[in-house]
Enzyme design. Structure first.
Site, short mmCIF file in Angstrom:
data_model
loop_
_atom_site.label_atom_id
_atom_site.label_comp_id
_atom_site.label_asym_id
_atom_site.label_seq_id
_atom_site.Cartn_x
_atom_site.Cartn_y
_atom_site.Cartn_z
N LYS A 1 -15.38 72.92 43.95
CA LYS A 1 -15.22 73.82 45.11
C LYS A 1 -15.56 72.99 46.27
CE LYS A 1 -16.79 78.32 46.75
NZ LYS A 1 -17.95 79.45 46.42
N SER B 1 -15.74 83.79 46.57
CA SER B 1 -15.25 82.68 47.65
C SER B 1 -14.56 81.38 46.61
CB SER B 1 -16.55 82.21 48.40
OG SER B 1 -17.29 81.84 47.67
N SER C 1 -19.27 85.39 43.79
CA SER C 1 -18.10 84.37 44.23
C SER C 1 -17.63 83.58 43.03
CB SER C 1 -18.70 83.51 45.20
OG SER C 1 -18.91 84.14 46.54
#
Length: 537
Positions: A106, A187, A211
Protein backbone atom coordinates in the site's frame (compact mmCIF):
# COMPACT_ATOMS: atom_id res chain seq x y z
CA UNK A 1 31.69 -23.75 -38.50
CA UNK A 2 30.48 -26.79 -36.64
CA UNK A 3 31.42 -25.12 -33.33
CA UNK A 4 29.35 -22.04 -34.25
CA UNK A 5 26.42 -24.21 -35.25
CA UNK A 6 26.50 -25.93 -31.90
CA UNK A 7 26.46 -22.57 -30.13
CA UNK A 8 23.64 -21.33 -32.34
CA UNK A 9 21.57 -24.43 -31.63
CA UNK A 10 22.18 -24.01 -27.91
CA UNK A 11 21.23 -20.32 -28.13
CA UNK A 12 18.00 -21.13 -30.01
CA UNK A 13 17.20 -23.87 -27.51
CA UNK A 14 17.69 -21.41 -24.64
CA UNK A 15 15.44 -18.86 -26.34
CA UNK A 16 12.71 -21.44 -26.92
CA UNK A 17 12.90 -22.62 -23.32
CA UNK A 18 12.74 -19.05 -22.05
CA UNK A 19 9.79 -18.36 -24.34
CA UNK A 20 7.96 -21.43 -23.08
CA UNK A 21 8.59 -20.43 -19.47
CA UNK A 22 7.43 -16.88 -20.15
CA UNK A 23 4.27 -18.20 -21.79
CA UNK A 24 3.58 -20.39 -18.76
CA UNK A 25 4.26 -17.47 -16.44
CA UNK A 26 1.72 -15.30 -18.27
CA UNK A 27 -1.21 -17.70 -17.85
CA UNK A 28 -4.13 -16.93 -15.54
CA UNK A 29 -3.26 -20.13 -13.68
CA UNK A 30 0.05 -18.56 -12.70
CA UNK A 31 -1.49 -15.17 -11.95
CA UNK A 32 -3.88 -16.84 -9.50
CA UNK A 33 -1.42 -19.45 -8.21
CA UNK A 34 -0.77 -19.74 -4.49
CA UNK A 35 2.59 -19.11 -2.88
CA UNK A 36 3.09 -22.86 -2.39
CA UNK A 37 2.24 -23.60 -6.05
CA UNK A 38 4.66 -20.95 -7.29
CA UNK A 39 7.43 -22.26 -5.05
CA UNK A 40 6.86 -25.77 -6.38
CA UNK A 41 7.28 -24.54 -9.95
CA UNK A 42 10.37 -22.51 -9.12
CA UNK A 43 11.92 -25.44 -7.25
CA UNK A 44 11.20 -27.66 -10.27
CA UNK A 45 12.86 -25.17 -12.62
CA UNK A 46 9.74 -24.52 -14.72
CA UNK A 47 9.47 -20.94 -13.47
CA UNK A 48 11.74 -18.38 -11.90
CA UNK A 49 11.15 -15.13 -10.06
CA UNK A 50 12.17 -12.94 -13.00
CA UNK A 51 9.72 -14.64 -15.35
CA UNK A 52 6.97 -14.43 -12.74
CA UNK A 53 7.72 -10.76 -12.14
CA UNK A 54 7.69 -9.99 -15.86
CA UNK A 55 4.39 -11.81 -16.27
CA UNK A 56 2.82 -9.80 -13.44
CA UNK A 57 4.18 -6.52 -14.81
CA UNK A 58 2.66 -7.43 -18.19
CA UNK A 59 -0.63 -8.25 -16.49
CA UNK A 60 -0.59 -4.90 -14.68
CA UNK A 61 -0.14 -3.21 -18.06
CA UNK A 62 -3.00 -5.16 -19.67
CA UNK A 63 -5.54 -5.05 -16.83
CA UNK A 64 -4.62 -2.20 -14.52
CA UNK A 65 -3.49 0.44 -17.03
CA UNK A 66 -5.58 -0.60 -20.03
CA UNK A 67 -8.62 -2.82 -20.61
CA UNK A 68 -10.58 -2.73 -17.33
CA UNK A 69 -8.19 0.02 -16.10
CA UNK A 70 -8.45 -0.88 -12.43
CA UNK A 71 -5.99 1.79 -11.23
CA UNK A 72 -5.04 -0.54 -8.38
CA UNK A 73 -1.26 -0.18 -8.81
CA UNK A 74 -0.12 3.38 -8.31
CA UNK A 75 3.52 2.65 -9.21
CA UNK A 76 5.53 -0.37 -10.36
CA UNK A 77 9.00 -0.91 -8.96
CA UNK A 78 11.47 0.17 -11.67
CA UNK A 79 14.03 -2.23 -10.20
CA UNK A 80 11.66 -5.21 -10.00
CA UNK A 81 13.19 -7.29 -12.79
CA UNK A 82 16.76 -6.67 -11.65
CA UNK A 83 15.84 -7.58 -8.09
CA UNK A 84 14.06 -10.73 -9.27
CA UNK A 85 17.10 -11.77 -11.31
CA UNK A 86 19.35 -11.30 -8.30
CA UNK A 87 17.02 -13.43 -6.17
CA UNK A 88 17.07 -16.18 -8.81
CA UNK A 89 20.87 -16.15 -8.78
CA UNK A 90 21.00 -16.57 -4.99
CA UNK A 91 18.17 -19.10 -4.77
CA UNK A 92 18.99 -22.27 -2.85
CA UNK A 93 16.93 -25.25 -1.79
CA UNK A 94 16.85 -23.88 1.77
CA UNK A 95 14.62 -20.89 1.06
CA UNK A 96 11.64 -19.50 2.93
CA UNK A 97 8.08 -19.52 1.56
CA UNK A 98 8.20 -15.90 0.34
CA UNK A 99 11.54 -16.15 -1.45
CA UNK A 100 11.17 -14.70 -4.95
CA UNK A 101 7.45 -14.02 -4.49
CA UNK A 102 6.21 -10.61 -5.78
CA UNK A 103 4.31 -8.59 -3.16
CA UNK A 104 2.60 -5.22 -3.53
CA UNK A 105 2.64 -2.59 -0.77
CA UNK A 106 0.00 0.00 0.00
CA UNK A 107 1.28 3.45 -0.90
CA UNK A 108 1.46 4.55 2.72
CA UNK A 109 4.32 2.13 3.44
CA UNK A 110 7.85 3.52 3.09
CA UNK A 111 10.39 1.94 0.79
CA UNK A 112 13.94 3.26 0.80
CA UNK A 113 14.29 2.95 -2.97
CA UNK A 114 13.27 4.86 -6.11
CA UNK A 115 9.55 4.46 -5.46
CA UNK A 116 7.55 7.19 -3.76
CA UNK A 117 5.46 6.87 -0.61
CA UNK A 118 2.63 9.39 -0.80
CA UNK A 119 -0.54 8.06 0.88
CA UNK A 120 -2.06 8.93 -2.50
CA UNK A 121 -1.43 12.67 -1.99
CA UNK A 122 0.39 14.98 -4.38
CA UNK A 123 1.74 16.74 -1.28
CA UNK A 124 4.28 13.92 -0.74
CA UNK A 125 5.66 13.45 -4.26
CA UNK A 126 8.76 15.63 -3.74
CA UNK A 127 11.10 12.83 -2.62
CA UNK A 128 11.10 9.10 -1.74
CA UNK A 129 11.23 7.92 1.85
CA UNK A 130 14.74 7.68 3.35
CA UNK A 131 14.51 4.01 4.40
CA UNK A 132 12.31 0.92 4.37
CA UNK A 133 9.44 0.57 6.80
CA UNK A 134 10.05 -2.05 9.46
CA UNK A 135 7.81 -4.62 7.79
CA UNK A 136 9.49 -4.01 4.41
CA UNK A 137 12.86 -4.79 5.96
CA UNK A 138 11.38 -8.11 7.09
CA UNK A 139 9.93 -8.84 3.65
CA UNK A 140 13.23 -8.18 1.90
CA UNK A 141 15.14 -10.27 4.45
CA UNK A 142 12.77 -13.16 3.67
CA UNK A 143 13.50 -12.78 -0.06
CA UNK A 144 10.13 -11.33 -1.04
CA UNK A 145 10.13 -9.05 -4.08
CA UNK A 146 8.53 -5.62 -3.69
CA UNK A 147 6.67 -5.38 -7.02
CA UNK A 148 5.20 -1.90 -6.53
CA UNK A 149 2.83 0.32 -4.57
CA UNK A 150 -0.95 0.16 -4.57
CA UNK A 151 -3.49 2.95 -4.82
CA UNK A 152 -5.56 3.73 -1.74
CA UNK A 153 -8.16 6.04 -0.37
CA UNK A 154 -6.07 9.18 -0.01
CA UNK A 155 -4.62 9.62 3.49
CA UNK A 156 -6.12 6.21 4.30
CA UNK A 157 -9.63 7.66 4.11
CA UNK A 158 -9.04 10.19 6.88
CA UNK A 159 -9.48 13.46 5.02
CA UNK A 160 -13.25 13.73 4.60
CA UNK A 161 -16.45 12.01 5.71
CA UNK A 162 -17.72 12.25 2.12
CA UNK A 163 -14.85 10.53 0.35
CA UNK A 164 -15.12 7.91 -2.37
CA UNK A 165 -13.12 4.91 -1.18
CA UNK A 166 -10.23 4.00 -3.44
CA UNK A 167 -9.78 7.55 -4.79
CA UNK A 168 -6.57 9.50 -4.43
CA UNK A 169 -5.26 12.65 -6.03
CA UNK A 170 -2.22 10.76 -7.26
CA UNK A 171 -3.83 7.52 -8.40
CA UNK A 172 -7.42 8.33 -9.36
CA UNK A 173 -10.30 5.95 -8.62
CA UNK A 174 -9.60 2.26 -8.07
CA UNK A 175 -12.28 -0.07 -9.45
CA UNK A 176 -13.63 -3.34 -8.11
CA UNK A 177 -12.43 -6.10 -10.51
CA UNK A 178 -15.61 -8.13 -10.08
CA UNK A 179 -17.91 -5.35 -11.27
CA UNK A 180 -16.09 -2.27 -12.47
CA UNK A 181 -18.67 0.37 -11.56
CA UNK A 182 -18.69 -0.93 -7.98
CA UNK A 183 -16.40 0.32 -5.25
CA UNK A 184 -13.37 -1.59 -3.92
CA UNK A 185 -13.91 -0.11 -0.44
CA UNK A 186 -11.13 1.60 1.47
CA UNK A 187 -8.62 2.44 2.29
CA UNK A 188 -6.50 -0.57 1.19
CA UNK A 189 -8.52 -0.55 -2.03
CA UNK A 190 -5.63 -1.03 -4.43
CA UNK A 191 -4.06 -3.84 -2.41
CA UNK A 192 -7.34 -5.77 -2.40
CA UNK A 193 -8.23 -5.12 -6.05
CA UNK A 194 -4.73 -6.01 -7.23
CA UNK A 195 -4.66 -9.34 -5.39
CA UNK A 196 -8.19 -10.17 -6.56
CA UNK A 197 -7.23 -9.42 -10.18
CA UNK A 198 -4.07 -11.53 -10.07
CA UNK A 199 -1.72 -8.55 -10.40
CA UNK A 200 0.38 -9.86 -7.52
CA UNK A 201 0.53 -12.98 -5.40
CA UNK A 202 -0.21 -11.05 -2.21
CA UNK A 203 -0.18 -7.53 -0.82
CA UNK A 204 0.16 -5.56 2.38
CA UNK A 205 -2.65 -3.27 3.48
CA UNK A 206 -3.17 -1.22 6.60
CA UNK A 207 -6.14 -0.62 8.85
CA UNK A 208 -7.25 1.90 11.40
CA UNK A 209 -10.90 0.79 11.27
CA UNK A 210 -12.10 -1.35 8.36
CA UNK A 211 -9.37 -0.56 5.86
CA UNK A 212 -8.24 -4.17 5.51
CA UNK A 213 -11.48 -5.96 6.38
CA UNK A 214 -13.81 -4.00 4.08
CA UNK A 215 -11.72 -4.00 0.85
CA UNK A 216 -10.73 -7.63 1.35
CA UNK A 217 -14.39 -8.62 1.75
CA UNK A 218 -15.68 -6.56 -1.17
CA UNK A 219 -12.92 -7.82 -3.47
CA UNK A 220 -13.40 -11.46 -2.48
CA UNK A 221 -10.08 -12.12 -0.78
CA UNK A 222 -8.68 -12.87 2.68
CA UNK A 223 -7.53 -10.02 4.90
CA UNK A 224 -5.98 -10.20 8.35
CA UNK A 225 -5.99 -7.22 10.70
CA UNK A 226 -3.47 -8.29 13.34
CA UNK A 227 -3.36 -7.48 17.02
CA UNK A 228 -2.07 -3.94 17.46
CA UNK A 229 1.65 -4.27 18.12
CA UNK A 230 2.19 -7.60 16.33
CA UNK A 231 3.38 -5.87 13.13
CA UNK A 232 5.59 -2.79 13.14
CA UNK A 233 4.15 0.56 12.06
CA UNK A 234 7.54 2.25 11.68
CA UNK A 235 7.74 3.91 8.27
CA UNK A 236 3.98 3.82 7.65
CA UNK A 237 2.07 7.06 7.07
CA UNK A 238 -0.11 7.15 10.20
CA UNK A 239 -3.60 7.99 11.29
CA UNK A 240 -3.50 6.74 14.86
CA UNK A 241 -0.89 4.94 16.91
CA UNK A 242 -3.83 3.78 19.07
CA UNK A 243 -5.40 1.75 16.25
CA UNK A 244 -3.13 1.56 13.16
CA UNK A 245 -1.71 -1.74 11.99
CA UNK A 246 -0.54 -3.23 8.72
CA UNK A 247 -1.66 -6.69 7.67
CA UNK A 248 -1.63 -9.28 4.87
CA UNK A 249 -4.10 -9.47 1.99
CA UNK A 250 -4.16 -12.62 -0.15
CA UNK A 251 -6.42 -14.96 -2.09
CA UNK A 252 -6.19 -17.69 0.52
CA UNK A 253 -5.82 -18.08 4.26
CA UNK A 254 -2.60 -20.04 3.70
CA UNK A 255 -0.97 -17.22 1.75
CA UNK A 256 -2.12 -14.62 4.29
CA UNK A 257 -0.71 -16.75 7.12
CA UNK A 258 2.63 -17.09 5.32
CA UNK A 259 2.82 -13.33 4.85
CA UNK A 260 1.88 -12.63 8.48
CA UNK A 261 4.60 -15.03 9.63
CA UNK A 262 7.23 -12.91 7.89
CA UNK A 263 6.04 -9.43 8.88
CA UNK A 264 5.19 -10.14 12.55
CA UNK A 265 7.71 -9.31 15.23
CA UNK A 266 9.24 -6.65 17.45
CA UNK A 267 10.83 -3.51 16.02
CA UNK A 268 12.76 -1.01 18.16
CA UNK A 269 11.39 1.77 15.95
CA UNK A 270 7.84 0.97 17.12
CA UNK A 271 7.49 0.70 20.92
CA UNK A 272 4.04 -0.86 20.54
CA UNK A 273 5.73 -4.03 19.23
CA UNK A 274 7.67 -4.69 22.45
CA UNK A 275 5.68 -7.88 23.12
CA UNK A 276 5.48 -9.03 19.49
CA UNK A 277 8.40 -11.45 19.53
CA UNK A 278 6.78 -13.32 22.44
CA UNK A 279 3.64 -13.91 20.37
CA UNK A 280 4.83 -14.01 16.74
CA UNK A 281 5.08 -17.53 15.36
CA UNK A 282 4.81 -19.56 12.19
CA UNK A 283 1.12 -19.03 11.51
CA UNK A 284 1.07 -21.68 8.80
CA UNK A 285 1.18 -24.26 11.64
CA UNK A 286 -2.48 -23.47 12.29
CA UNK A 287 -3.73 -24.27 8.78
CA UNK A 288 -5.92 -27.17 9.91
CA UNK A 289 -8.65 -28.32 7.49
CA UNK A 290 -10.52 -29.51 10.59
CA UNK A 291 -9.99 -26.18 12.30
CA UNK A 292 -13.71 -25.72 12.94
CA UNK A 293 -14.09 -28.90 14.94
CA UNK A 294 -14.88 -28.18 18.58
CA UNK A 295 -14.45 -24.41 18.24
CA UNK A 296 -16.98 -22.29 20.10
CA UNK A 297 -18.04 -19.43 17.84
CA UNK A 298 -20.46 -16.68 18.86
CA UNK A 299 -22.70 -14.93 16.31
CA UNK A 300 -22.95 -11.17 16.89
CA UNK A 301 -26.45 -10.49 15.55
CA UNK A 302 -26.05 -6.79 16.37
CA UNK A 303 -23.67 -6.65 13.39
CA UNK A 304 -26.13 -8.37 11.04
CA UNK A 305 -29.63 -7.56 9.84
CA UNK A 306 -28.84 -4.49 7.74
CA UNK A 307 -28.24 -6.15 4.34
CA UNK A 308 -30.14 -9.25 3.15
CA UNK A 309 -27.39 -10.67 0.92
CA UNK A 310 -24.88 -10.50 3.75
CA UNK A 311 -27.40 -12.13 6.08
CA UNK A 312 -28.05 -14.96 3.61
CA UNK A 313 -24.32 -15.68 3.26
CA UNK A 314 -23.93 -15.54 7.04
CA UNK A 315 -26.63 -18.18 7.52
CA UNK A 316 -24.95 -20.43 4.96
CA UNK A 317 -21.64 -19.98 6.75
CA UNK A 318 -23.18 -20.86 10.11
CA UNK A 319 -24.69 -24.03 8.64
CA UNK A 320 -21.32 -25.06 7.20
CA UNK A 321 -19.56 -24.40 10.48
CA UNK A 322 -22.04 -26.54 12.37
CA UNK A 323 -21.65 -29.33 9.82
CA UNK A 324 -17.88 -29.23 10.35
CA UNK A 325 -18.16 -29.62 14.10
CA UNK A 326 -18.17 -26.03 15.35
CA UNK A 327 -20.28 -25.17 18.38
CA UNK A 328 -22.31 -22.11 17.40
CA UNK A 329 -23.61 -19.84 20.16
CA UNK A 330 -26.29 -17.65 18.60
CA UNK A 331 -26.82 -14.87 19.44
CA UNK A 332 -24.02 -13.40 21.50
CA UNK A 333 -24.38 -9.87 22.78
CA UNK A 334 -21.42 -7.57 22.31
CA UNK A 335 -21.71 -4.95 25.05
CA UNK A 336 -21.30 -1.21 24.43
CA UNK A 337 -21.27 -1.56 20.63
CA UNK A 338 -23.22 1.64 20.04
CA UNK A 339 -20.98 3.61 22.42
CA UNK A 340 -17.71 3.26 20.53
CA UNK A 341 -18.10 5.79 17.74
CA UNK A 342 -17.77 9.06 19.64
CA UNK A 343 -14.66 8.26 21.72
CA UNK A 344 -13.04 6.57 18.72
CA UNK A 345 -13.35 9.68 16.54
CA UNK A 346 -11.99 11.90 19.30
CA UNK A 347 -8.94 9.62 19.63
CA UNK A 348 -8.34 9.50 15.87
CA UNK A 349 -8.47 13.29 15.47
CA UNK A 350 -5.99 13.88 18.29
CA UNK A 351 -3.72 11.04 17.22
CA UNK A 352 -3.66 12.11 13.59
CA UNK A 353 -2.43 15.62 14.33
CA UNK A 354 0.30 14.30 16.61
CA UNK A 355 1.30 11.28 14.51
CA UNK A 356 1.32 12.87 11.05
CA UNK A 357 3.50 15.73 12.30
CA UNK A 358 5.94 13.19 13.77
CA UNK A 359 6.00 11.20 10.51
CA UNK A 360 6.56 14.25 8.31
CA UNK A 361 9.42 15.39 10.52
CA UNK A 362 11.35 12.27 9.39
CA UNK A 363 10.62 12.61 5.68
CA UNK A 364 13.53 14.54 4.16
CA UNK A 365 12.94 16.48 0.98
CA UNK A 366 9.25 17.25 1.51
CA UNK A 367 7.87 20.77 1.57
CA UNK A 368 5.00 19.72 3.85
CA UNK A 369 6.26 19.36 7.41
CA UNK A 370 3.02 19.56 9.43
CA UNK A 371 -0.70 18.89 9.19
CA UNK A 372 -1.20 22.65 8.76
CA UNK A 373 1.05 22.46 5.69
CA UNK A 374 -1.09 19.66 4.25
CA UNK A 375 -4.26 21.69 4.77
CA UNK A 376 -2.66 24.64 2.98
CA UNK A 377 -1.40 22.40 0.15
CA UNK A 378 -4.89 21.01 -0.48
CA UNK A 379 -6.35 24.51 -0.53
CA UNK A 380 -3.71 25.63 -3.02
CA UNK A 381 -4.23 22.56 -5.22
CA UNK A 382 -7.98 22.13 -4.77
CA UNK A 383 -8.57 21.34 -8.44
CA UNK A 384 -6.34 18.26 -8.23
CA UNK A 385 -6.81 17.26 -4.60
CA UNK A 386 -10.37 18.27 -3.79
CA UNK A 387 -12.46 17.95 -6.98
CA UNK A 388 -15.00 15.69 -5.24
CA UNK A 389 -14.74 16.12 -1.48
CA UNK A 390 -13.07 18.36 1.07
CA UNK A 391 -10.78 18.00 4.06
CA UNK A 392 -12.99 18.59 7.07
CA UNK A 393 -11.29 15.81 9.07
CA UNK A 394 -7.91 17.45 8.50
CA UNK A 395 -9.34 20.76 9.67
CA UNK A 396 -10.94 19.22 12.76
CA UNK A 397 -7.72 17.41 13.66
CA UNK A 398 -5.64 20.57 13.23
CA UNK A 399 -7.72 22.27 15.94
CA UNK A 400 -6.95 19.58 18.52
CA UNK A 401 -4.48 20.13 21.34
CA UNK A 402 -1.73 17.89 22.72
CA UNK A 403 -2.18 14.25 23.72
CA UNK A 404 -2.11 15.36 27.35
CA UNK A 405 -5.57 16.97 26.94
CA UNK A 406 -8.13 15.43 29.29
CA UNK A 407 -10.60 15.13 26.41
CA UNK A 408 -8.11 12.82 24.66
CA UNK A 409 -7.01 10.72 27.61
CA UNK A 410 -10.60 10.20 28.74
CA UNK A 411 -11.75 9.23 25.23
CA UNK A 412 -8.84 6.81 24.76
CA UNK A 413 -9.44 5.10 28.10
CA UNK A 414 -13.18 4.83 27.40
CA UNK A 415 -12.73 3.49 23.86
CA UNK A 416 -10.23 0.82 24.91
CA UNK A 417 -12.23 -0.23 27.98
CA UNK A 418 -15.61 -0.51 26.22
CA UNK A 419 -14.24 -2.29 23.14
CA UNK A 420 -11.79 -4.62 24.90
CA UNK A 421 -12.27 -5.72 28.54
CA UNK A 422 -15.95 -4.75 28.71
CA UNK A 423 -16.67 -5.56 25.06
CA UNK A 424 -14.97 -8.37 23.14
CA UNK A 425 -13.34 -9.95 26.20
CA UNK A 426 -16.60 -9.90 28.16
CA UNK A 427 -18.53 -11.52 25.28
CA UNK A 428 -15.90 -14.23 24.80
CA UNK A 429 -15.61 -15.04 28.50
CA UNK A 430 -19.36 -15.11 29.16
CA UNK A 431 -19.84 -17.99 26.71
CA UNK A 432 -16.30 -19.47 26.76
CA UNK A 433 -15.88 -18.62 23.07
CA UNK A 434 -12.91 -18.99 20.73
CA UNK A 435 -14.09 -16.28 18.32
CA UNK A 436 -16.93 -13.97 17.34
CA UNK A 437 -18.61 -14.05 13.93
CA UNK A 438 -20.44 -11.47 11.79
CA UNK A 439 -20.90 -10.51 8.13
CA UNK A 440 -17.84 -8.57 6.98
CA UNK A 441 -19.90 -6.10 4.93
CA UNK A 442 -22.62 -6.24 2.31
CA UNK A 443 -21.83 -6.52 -1.42
CA UNK A 444 -19.84 -3.67 -2.96
CA UNK A 445 -21.76 -0.43 -3.42
CA UNK A 446 -21.66 1.76 -6.53
CA UNK A 447 -18.75 4.16 -6.76
CA UNK A 448 -20.11 7.66 -6.28
CA UNK A 449 -17.60 10.52 -6.24
CA UNK A 450 -20.38 13.09 -5.80
CA UNK A 451 -22.01 11.72 -2.63
CA UNK A 452 -19.20 9.46 -1.40
CA UNK A 453 -19.46 5.92 -0.08
CA UNK A 454 -22.76 4.12 0.43
CA UNK A 455 -21.65 1.62 3.04
CA UNK A 456 -24.13 -0.93 4.37
CA UNK A 457 -22.68 -3.07 7.13
CA UNK A 458 -23.93 -4.80 10.24
CA UNK A 459 -25.00 -1.46 11.64
CA UNK A 460 -23.96 1.67 9.75
CA UNK A 461 -24.46 3.77 12.88
CA UNK A 462 -21.54 2.13 14.66
CA UNK A 463 -19.01 1.70 11.88
CA UNK A 464 -19.52 -1.88 10.78
CA UNK A 465 -18.19 -5.24 11.85
CA UNK A 466 -14.61 -3.99 11.81
CA UNK A 467 -15.06 -1.43 14.60
CA UNK A 468 -14.94 -3.46 17.84
CA UNK A 469 -11.65 -5.22 17.02
CA UNK A 470 -10.19 -2.06 15.47
CA UNK A 471 -10.84 0.09 18.53
CA UNK A 472 -9.70 -2.62 20.96
CA UNK A 473 -6.57 -3.37 18.94
CA UNK A 474 -7.61 -7.03 18.68
CA UNK A 475 -7.24 -9.29 15.61
CA UNK A 476 -9.82 -10.00 12.93
CA UNK A 477 -9.87 -11.94 9.67
CA UNK A 478 -12.27 -11.81 6.74
CA UNK A 479 -12.78 -14.79 4.44
CA UNK A 480 -14.78 -15.12 1.19
CA UNK A 481 -18.08 -16.82 1.96
CA UNK A 482 -20.36 -16.37 -1.06
CA UNK A 483 -21.66 -14.12 -3.82
CA UNK A 484 -24.59 -11.82 -4.49
CA UNK A 485 -25.25 -10.94 -8.14
CA UNK A 486 -21.62 -11.53 -9.04
CA UNK A 487 -20.29 -9.56 -6.06
CA UNK A 488 -18.26 -11.22 -3.28
CA UNK A 489 -19.56 -11.36 0.27
CA UNK A 490 -17.39 -12.30 3.23
CA UNK A 491 -17.62 -13.21 6.88
CA UNK A 492 -15.40 -11.79 9.61
CA UNK A 493 -14.03 -13.58 12.65
CA UNK A 494 -12.55 -11.63 15.55
CA UNK A 495 -11.32 -12.47 19.01
CA UNK A 496 -9.09 -11.69 21.95
CA UNK A 497 -5.69 -10.03 21.84
CA UNK A 498 -3.02 -12.28 20.27
CA UNK A 499 -5.64 -14.82 19.14
CA UNK A 500 -4.39 -14.95 15.53
CA UNK A 501 -3.65 -18.72 15.75
CA UNK A 502 -7.25 -19.58 16.66
CA UNK A 503 -8.72 -17.21 14.08
CA UNK A 504 -6.49 -18.54 11.30
CA UNK A 505 -7.37 -22.13 12.21
CA UNK A 506 -11.11 -21.38 12.12
CA UNK A 507 -10.86 -19.33 8.94
CA UNK A 508 -8.83 -22.01 7.15
CA UNK A 509 -11.22 -24.75 8.21
CA UNK A 510 -14.11 -22.69 6.87
CA UNK A 511 -12.34 -21.78 3.63
CA UNK A 512 -11.38 -25.38 2.82
CA UNK A 513 -14.98 -26.54 3.02
CA UNK A 514 -16.71 -23.43 1.65
CA UNK A 515 -14.65 -23.15 -1.52
CA UNK A 516 -16.15 -19.71 -2.06
CA UNK A 517 -13.35 -17.96 -3.96
CA UNK A 518 -13.83 -17.29 -7.68
CA UNK A 519 -11.69 -15.14 -9.98
CA UNK A 520 -13.17 -11.81 -11.10
CA UNK A 521 -14.74 -11.43 -14.55
CA UNK A 522 -14.25 -7.66 -14.88
CA UNK A 523 -17.94 -7.05 -15.61
CA UNK A 524 -18.81 -3.54 -16.74
CA UNK A 525 -21.85 -3.51 -14.42
CA UNK A 526 -23.97 -6.03 -12.51
CA UNK A 527 -25.36 -8.42 -15.10
CA UNK A 528 -23.22 -6.79 -17.79
CA UNK A 529 -20.52 -8.03 -20.12
CA UNK A 530 -16.86 -8.55 -19.23
CA UNK A 531 -14.48 -5.79 -20.29
CA UNK A 532 -11.69 -7.10 -22.51
CA UNK A 533 -8.16 -6.91 -21.16
CA UNK A 534 -5.51 -5.00 -23.07
CA UNK A 535 -3.11 -6.58 -25.54
CA UNK A 536 0.10 -8.17 -24.36
CA UNK A 537 2.97 -5.70 -24.63
Amino acid sequence: MKHSAVHLAAFVSTLLAASALAAEAATPETAYASIAQLQQRMDAGTLDSRQLTQALLDRIQRIDRSGPTLRAVIESNPEALALAGALDTKRTKAHGPLYGIPVLLKDNIDTGDRMLTTAGSLALIDAPAPRDAGLVERLRKAGALVLGKTNLSEWANFRSNHASSGWSGRGGQTKNPYVLDRNPCGSSAGSAAAVAAGLATAAIGSETDGSIICPAAMNGIVGIKPTLGLVSRSGIVPISHSQDTAGPMARSVADAAALLTVIAGSDPRDPATAEADRHATDYTKFLDPNGLRGKRIGVVRQLAGAEPNADRVLEQAIALMKAQGAIIVDPVKLPHLAELGEPEMTVLLYDFKHDIDAYLANRRGLKARTLADLVAFNQAHAGEEMPWFGQELFEQAEKKGPLSDKAYTDALAKAKRLSGPEGIDAALQAQHLDALLAPSWGPAFMTDPVLGDHIVSGDPTVGGASQPAAVAGYPSITVPAGFAHGLPVGIVLFGAKWSEPALISIAYGFEQHAGAWQPPQFLETVGGKPVATGKRP
